[in-house]
Design an enzyme around this catalytic site. Structure first.
Site, PDB file in Angstrom:
ATOM      1  CE  LYS A 172     -11.025  49.099  -3.462  1.00 28.40           C
ATOM      2  NZ  LYS A 172     -10.720  50.474  -4.459  1.00 28.40           N
ATOM      3  CD  GLU A 247     -27.185  45.412  -1.843  1.00 25.64           C
ATOM      4  OE1 GLU A 247     -27.940  45.768  -2.536  1.00 25.64           O
ATOM      5  OE2 GLU A 247     -27.223  44.395  -0.868  1.00 25.64           O
ATOM      6  CB  CYS A 281     -27.373  50.067  -8.542  1.00 25.58           C
ATOM      7  SG  CYS A 281     -28.259  50.605  -7.182  1.00 25.58           S
ATOM      8  CD  GLU A 380     -25.284  48.700 -14.423  1.00 24.51           C
ATOM      9  OE1 GLU A 380     -24.146  48.295 -14.203  1.00 24.51           O
ATOM     10  OE2 GLU A 380     -25.967  49.001 -13.231  1.00 24.51           O
TER      11      GLU A 380
HETATM   12  P1  NAD Z   1     -16.877  48.400  -9.779  1.00 32.08           P
HETATM   13  O1  NAD Z   1     -17.226  47.048  -9.915  1.00 32.08           O
HETATM   14  O2  NAD Z   1     -15.896  49.031 -11.030  1.00 32.08           O
HETATM   15  O3  NAD Z   1     -15.759  49.016  -8.734  1.00 32.08           O
HETATM   16  C1  NAD Z   1     -16.336  48.788  -7.365  1.00 32.08           C
HETATM   17  C2  NAD Z   1     -15.443  48.656  -6.313  1.00 32.08           C
HETATM   18  O4  NAD Z   1     -14.487  47.476  -6.589  1.00 32.08           O
HETATM   19  C3  NAD Z   1     -14.293  49.535  -6.511  1.00 32.08           C
HETATM   20  O5  NAD Z   1     -13.728  50.024  -5.191  1.00 32.08           O
HETATM   21  C4  NAD Z   1     -13.109  48.884  -7.145  1.00 32.08           C
HETATM   22  O6  NAD Z   1     -11.778  49.438  -6.898  1.00 32.08           O
HETATM   23  C5  NAD Z   1     -13.304  47.473  -6.540  1.00 32.08           C
HETATM   24  N1  NAD Z   1     -12.786  46.538  -7.259  1.00 32.08           N
HETATM   25  C6  NAD Z   1     -12.438  46.538  -8.713  1.00 32.08           C
HETATM   26  N2  NAD Z   1     -11.752  45.345  -8.982  1.00 32.08           N
HETATM   27  C7  NAD Z   1     -11.785  44.530  -7.592  1.00 32.08           C
HETATM   28  C8  NAD Z   1     -11.201  43.191  -7.488  1.00 32.08           C
HETATM   29  N3  NAD Z   1     -10.664  42.371  -8.475  1.00 32.08           N
HETATM   30  N4  NAD Z   1     -11.232  42.759  -6.106  1.00 32.08           N
HETATM   31  C9  NAD Z   1     -11.646  43.628  -5.018  1.00 32.08           C
HETATM   32  N5  NAD Z   1     -12.275  44.865  -5.612  1.00 32.08           N
HETATM   33  C10 NAD Z   1     -12.114  45.311  -6.671  1.00 32.08           C
HETATM   34  O7  NAD Z   1     -18.033  49.405 -10.019  1.00 32.08           O
HETATM   35  P2  NAD Z   1     -18.151  50.776 -10.207  1.00 32.08           P
HETATM   36  O8  NAD Z   1     -17.843  50.979 -11.689  1.00 32.08           O
HETATM   37  O9  NAD Z   1     -17.389  51.533  -9.009  1.00 32.08           O
HETATM   38  O10 NAD Z   1     -19.595  51.232  -9.787  1.00 32.08           O
HETATM   39  C11 NAD Z   1     -20.831  50.887 -10.747  1.00 32.08           C
HETATM   40  C12 NAD Z   1     -21.539  49.596 -10.613  1.00 32.08           C
HETATM   41  O11 NAD Z   1     -22.156  49.517  -9.150  1.00 32.08           O
HETATM   42  C13 NAD Z   1     -22.545  49.514 -11.410  1.00 32.08           C
HETATM   43  O12 NAD Z   1     -22.601  48.402 -11.982  1.00 32.08           O
HETATM   44  C14 NAD Z   1     -23.850  49.793 -10.623  1.00 32.08           C
HETATM   45  O13 NAD Z   1     -24.949  49.299 -10.791  1.00 32.08           O
HETATM   46  C15 NAD Z   1     -23.189  49.121  -9.177  1.00 32.08           C
HETATM   47  N6  NAD Z   1     -23.933  49.746  -8.081  1.00 32.08           N
HETATM   48  C16 NAD Z   1     -24.965  48.733  -7.322  1.00 32.08           C
HETATM   49  C17 NAD Z   1     -25.477  49.336  -6.340  1.00 32.08           C
HETATM   50  C18 NAD Z   1     -26.484  48.216  -5.608  1.00 32.08           C
HETATM   51  O14 NAD Z   1     -27.045  48.886  -4.549  1.00 32.08           O
HETATM   52  N7  NAD Z   1     -26.954  47.156  -6.095  1.00 32.08           N
HETATM   53  C19 NAD Z   1     -25.526  50.637  -5.801  1.00 32.08           C
HETATM   54  C20 NAD Z   1     -24.545  51.235  -6.657  1.00 32.08           C
HETATM   55  C21 NAD Z   1     -23.941  51.107  -7.503  1.00 32.08           C
END
Ligand code: NAD
Length: 477
Positions: A172, A247, A281, A380
């Site tokens: 997804k 992650e 991240c 962050e």
């Molecule tokens: P997010 O958590 O808002 O969303 C990520 C995904 O989760 C999306 O596909 C979203 O639709 C889904 N999602 C949201 N609520 C959900 C739920 N209740 N159940 C299941 N899925 C759900 O994150 P974002 O804004 O897309 O990404 C940015 C974040 O990702 C930042 O915090 C960044 O640090 C982190 N990130 C971490 C890494 C790593 O490797 N550690 C890499 C890239 C990004």
């Protein structure tokens, strides 16, 4: 516009349900729409993955790897189109988008190389005439839930280790940046991958994402995204005791000691904060500089941040950074800087939403006089903002760095090998970079401590996250 469809069981499946609109964050123009999969559609995708998994796992790994290589090659063939799509929907520069496409293809090839290296063990038994086999087996059906910041690469980071070890997957993408994933599904389809091995469903987190992570038919949720969502996913997965690989976010400290090459430190930290408009991240999110070098370092850093060109990455291809991904991201950055100012931080550069006709742009920003208790040093930012705090020495910097909910990445600038080795010993992070900033290598291991995650990705250890160990006791006399 195209009519994107979910990819389930080897078919693009028409759906009459709601659709999600995808916008260009630089122009606010509507780019396209994708389907929002409901719980029934998600269950169909999982069921297809489940049906496909046993036969897929029985294939020799080298054959499974062949599909990864074919998909990598097909991706290289559409490099420019894919890079442009990434730029249009996410706002990253075209140069970075090309890097993402190339890295994604290389990652698929790299994980394919593990096909002949997946190993078990044979142990001697305490009983006569017995051998003990430790077999490495696939977990089963994996759900891959993706963020928007490196959306294409994250498909490969989850799919490639999952598939080469014999799992099947339902992906997804983020609702912010799904278009690249739907393009990718066409490459998968064109590779004749056995049906059901790779499935793609569009949708929001609250509907499609939670249907995936709460399903008792999933064997593992591999998630990259924010801490808040990771927590919700873990709660949903707990109901079925489903394995999670998380992650999550970071708040990477960059420590600059007085003996460091200050030009190197200033340019590396600037590049790290500007790349993808600070939405990475493991990029420098807070700086600790040794007091005796602070003035000189801050002058050099500020000059470099001030030279950052920003704008619409398609219309102005020479820019160093594009817009933030959406209005919520821009508002969050603006609010955090405002709060820091109220808390006593001094803005030496930027500190404002950029004055442009369109696009979610924030000015490159440097803040000094920051303190450990400020929100901007604790949470962050995910934008082109560098808050700086002065420290007396390495020990103080390390203890401030460790006193964080996050533990993904850290960096140190010094010419003193002993200081570097002490920092590596004492920093409680998944990654430490000495005299450079991110990015991580695909053969390394990308993992966060504390709230930055559970488990990790990349390399041998990342590959084995997608396997279970099965023990067989064989009496053979
Ligand atoms: P997010 O958590 O808002 O969303 C990520 C995904 O989760 C999306 O596909 C979203 O639709 C889904 N999602 C949201 N609520 C959900 C739920 N209740 N159940 C299941 N899925 C759900 O994150 P974002 O804004 O897309 O990404 C940015 C974040 O990702 C930042 O915090 C960044 O640090 C982190 N990130 C971490 C890494 C790593 O490797 N550690 C890499 C890239 C990004």
């Amino acid at each position: 516009m195209t009519t994107h469809m979910n990819y389930i069981d080897g078919h693009f499946a028409p759906s009459s349900g709601p659709r999600i609109e995808v916008y260009n964050p630089a122009t606010h123009a509507l780019l396209d729409t994708v389907p929002e999969a409901d719980a029934d559609t998600v269950e169909r995708a999982i069921a297809a993955a489940r049906r496909a998994q046993p036969a897929w796992a029985r294939l020799p790994a080298i054959q499974r790897a062949g599909w990864l290589r074919r998909i990598a090659s097909a991706l290289r063939d559409i490099r420019e189109d894919m890079a442009r799509t990434l730029t249009l929907e996410q706002g990253k520069t075209l140069g970075l988008a090309r890097v993402e496409v190339d890295f994604t293809a290389d990652y698929l090839d790299y994980m394919a190389e593990w096909a002949r290296r997946i190993e078990g063990e044979v142990l001697s038994s305490d009983r006569p005439g017995e051998s003990i086999f430790l077999l490495r087996k696939p977990v089963g059906v994996v759900a891959g839930i993706l963020p928007w910041n490196f959306p294409l690469f994250l498909i490969a980071r989850k799919m490639a280790p999952a598939l080469v070890t014999g799992n099947t997957i339902v992906i997804k993408p983020s609702e912010e940046t799904p278009l690249n994933a739907f393009m990718f599904a066409h490459l998968v389809h064109g590779s004749d991958l056995p049906r059901g091995v790779f499935n793609l469903v569009g949708g929001r987190g609250s509907t499609t994402g939670s249907a995936l992570s709460g399903s008792d038919a999933i064997d593992m949720v591999s998630f990259t995204g924010s801490v808040a969502t990771g927590t919700r996913i873990m709660q949903a997965a707990a109901a079925n005791l489903t394995r999670v690989n998380l992650e999550l976010g970071g708040k990477a400290p960059a420590i600059v000691l007085a003996d460091a090459d200050l030009d190197l430190a200033a340019s590396a930290i600037t590049a790290s904060r500007v790349i993808n408009t600070g939405q990475v991240c493991n990029c420098a999110e807070r700086v600790y500089v040794q007091r005796s070098a602070a003035d000189e370092f801050i002058t050099r850093l500020t000059a470099r941040m001030a030279a950052t060109r920003y704008g619409d990455p398609v219309a102005e291809p020479d820019v160093d950074m594009g817009p933030l991904v959406n209005k919520a991201g821009l508002d969050k950055v603006a609010a955090m800087v405002e709060q820091a100012r109220k808390d006593g931080a001094q803005v030496v550069l930027g500190g404002r939403v950029a004055d442009r006709a369109s696009g979610f742009h924030y000015e490159p920003t440097v803040l000094i006089n920051c303190r450990a208790d400020m929100d901007i040093m604790r949470n962050e930012i995910f934008g082109p903002v560098l808050p700086i705090q002065l420290v007396d020495d390495l020990d103080e910097a390390v203890s401030l760095a460790n006193a964080s909910d996050y533990g993904l990445t850290s960096s140190l600038y010094t010419r003193d090998l002993a200081a570097a080795m002490r920092a590596i010993r004492d920093l409680q992070f998944g990654e430490t970079y000495i005299n450079r900033e991110n990015f991580e290598a695909m053969q390394g291991f990308h993992a966060g401590r504390r709230k930055s995650g559970i488990g990790g990705a990349d390399g041998k250890h990342g590959l084995y996250e997608y396997t279970e160990t099965h023990v067989a006791y064989i009496q053979h006399g």
